[in-house]
Scaffold this active site. Sequence first.
Site, PDB file in Angstrom:
ATOM      1  CD1 TRP A 165      -1.962  -2.337   1.756  1.00  0.00           C
ATOM      2  CD2 TRP A 165      -2.870  -1.403  -0.072  1.00  0.00           C
ATOM      3  NE1 TRP A 165      -2.879  -3.213   1.245  1.00  0.00           N
ATOM      4  CE2 TRP A 165      -3.451  -2.683   0.130  1.00  0.00           C
ATOM      5  CE3 TRP A 165      -3.285  -0.650  -1.163  1.00  0.00           C
ATOM      6  CZ2 TRP A 165      -4.430  -3.202  -0.715  1.00  0.00           C
ATOM      7  CZ3 TRP A 165      -4.260  -1.167  -2.013  1.00  0.00           C
ATOM      8  CH2 TRP A 165      -4.820  -2.429  -1.784  1.00  0.00           C
ATOM      9  CG  ASP A 194      -3.098   3.993   4.499  1.00  0.00           C
ATOM     10  OD1 ASP A 194      -4.148   3.760   5.120  1.00  0.00           O
ATOM     11  OD2 ASP A 194      -2.777   3.372   3.460  1.00  0.00           O
ATOM     12  CE  LYS A 239      -8.176  -2.516   5.001  1.00  0.00           C
ATOM     13  NZ  LYS A 239      -8.482  -3.534   4.045  1.00  0.00           N
TER      14      LYS A 239
HETATM   15  N1  PMP Z   1      -4.020   1.264   2.583  1.00  0.00           N
HETATM   16  C1  PMP Z   1      -4.094   0.133   3.292  1.00  0.00           C
HETATM   17  C2  PMP Z   1      -3.227  -0.029   4.514  1.00  0.00           C
HETATM   18  C3  PMP Z   1      -4.997  -0.866   2.902  1.00  0.00           C
HETATM   19  O1  PMP Z   1      -5.078  -2.002   3.616  1.00  0.00           O
HETATM   20  C4  PMP Z   1      -5.808  -0.674   1.760  1.00  0.00           C
HETATM   21  C5  PMP Z   1      -6.821  -1.682   1.302  1.00  0.00           C
HETATM   22  N2  PMP Z   1      -6.780  -2.925   1.812  1.00  0.00           N
HETATM   23  C6  PMP Z   1      -5.665   0.509   1.044  1.00  0.00           C
HETATM   24  C7  PMP Z   1      -4.777   1.470   1.483  1.00  0.00           C
HETATM   25  C8  PMP Z   1      -6.474   0.776  -0.193  1.00  0.00           C
HETATM   26  O2  PMP Z   1      -7.753   1.069   0.201  1.00  0.00           O
HETATM   27  P1  PMP Z   1      -8.969   1.235  -0.825  1.00  0.00           P
HETATM   28  O3  PMP Z   1      -9.260  -0.128  -1.351  1.00  0.00           O
HETATM   29  O4  PMP Z   1     -10.048   1.788   0.047  1.00  0.00           O
HETATM   30  O5  PMP Z   1      -8.545   2.170  -1.887  1.00  0.00           O
END
Ligand code: PMP
Length: 357
Positions: free
Chosen positions: A99, A165, A189
């Site tokens: 991520w 994040d 989550k």
């Molecule tokens: N950051 C983290 C730490 C994640 O776990 C995720 C998705 N699992 C994201 C960003 C991306 O999120 P989204 O699918 O809402 O764009």
Amino acid sequence: MRKHIFNAGPCKLSDSLLKNSAEAVLELNGIGQSLIEVSHRSKDFQAVMDETVELMKEVLSIPEGYSVLFLGGGASLQFAMIPYNFMKSKAFYVNTGTWSSKAIKEAKLWGEVVEVSSKDKNFTYYPKGYEIPKDVDYVHVTSNNTIAGTESFEDLDVNVPLISDMSSDFLSRPVDVSKYAMIYGGAQKNLGPAGATFIIIKDDFLNKVVADRPIPSMLQYGIHVDKGSMYNTPPVFNIFAIRETLRWVKSMGGVTAMEKLAKDRADLLYNAIDESNMFESPINKEDRSRMNIVFVMKEQYKALEADFIAFAGERNCVGIKGHRSVGGFRASTYNASTIEDVQALVQAMKDFEAKNA
Ligand code: PMP
């Protein structure tokens, strides 16, 4: 029967969220309209929005001078919006896995990224003790790495704006919000269903540090703050469900209680992994995530991984297959996971080992 859900997100949510959201979809507050039929500008929905924002501030002890937003686009859109709005020339990113790598990719569109990374050991530890250049516009961290299975439990002291994040560990521990310029994440989550993004942003940061480039309206934080997350039609169902999560967290004793539950669940599972002769954790002990517990089978048992997933499934434990980039297993134990869910998985591990080791 409700299964023991270990999905990484979307994931297990509280019973009260499921029940109250289902009822509101049929009819909101006895007004003869569904939650998903009523105008987002009606007083009934405005009351939902206001309470959700207030509860966020209360549950997370957000100090004065911060705004709370609920937008669309997921955390992934934030990867792009952050540098678009706040990167003048240079930013510092802590690269702890998939991520943060995606966040870095977007930032590189707008300037120089100075990076510290745990890639050298396949992201199995959380970098610490690094130097941050003084001339960066902001620092970006990912507090919990949903895929790699590492987590930082620290609110860093840095003398530049700090952005985190917190998609996958939000509300699982008390956070000193005053140390952050911005906290954001996808809701799917610990906060609610997929489809909403939460953003906590310091008004001072928003007002002073804006990059010098034209920014489309939908991508300007300032516009969303001015319009109270209603510049366009907000994700109404999701915001209602988030309110239910926040009410539930508060009724359970707040983030301090969530932290205790998170520690209890994670200790139970990590102890079982460490005591086992069949399973092991590849993650540096002090950086092990409480939310996403990554484990594998020892070399001599690797061929049994698919069998164990099927065996756990027979015990009603679902969602434990590791991410395709890591393999093995990942049990996501978010706020709504119970000790009983984890006990069921631990029992399945013990029984499988007794049968096959
Ligand atoms: N950051 C983290 C730490 C994640 O776990 C995720 C998705 N699992 C994201 C960003 C991306 O999120 P989204 O699918 O809402 O764009």
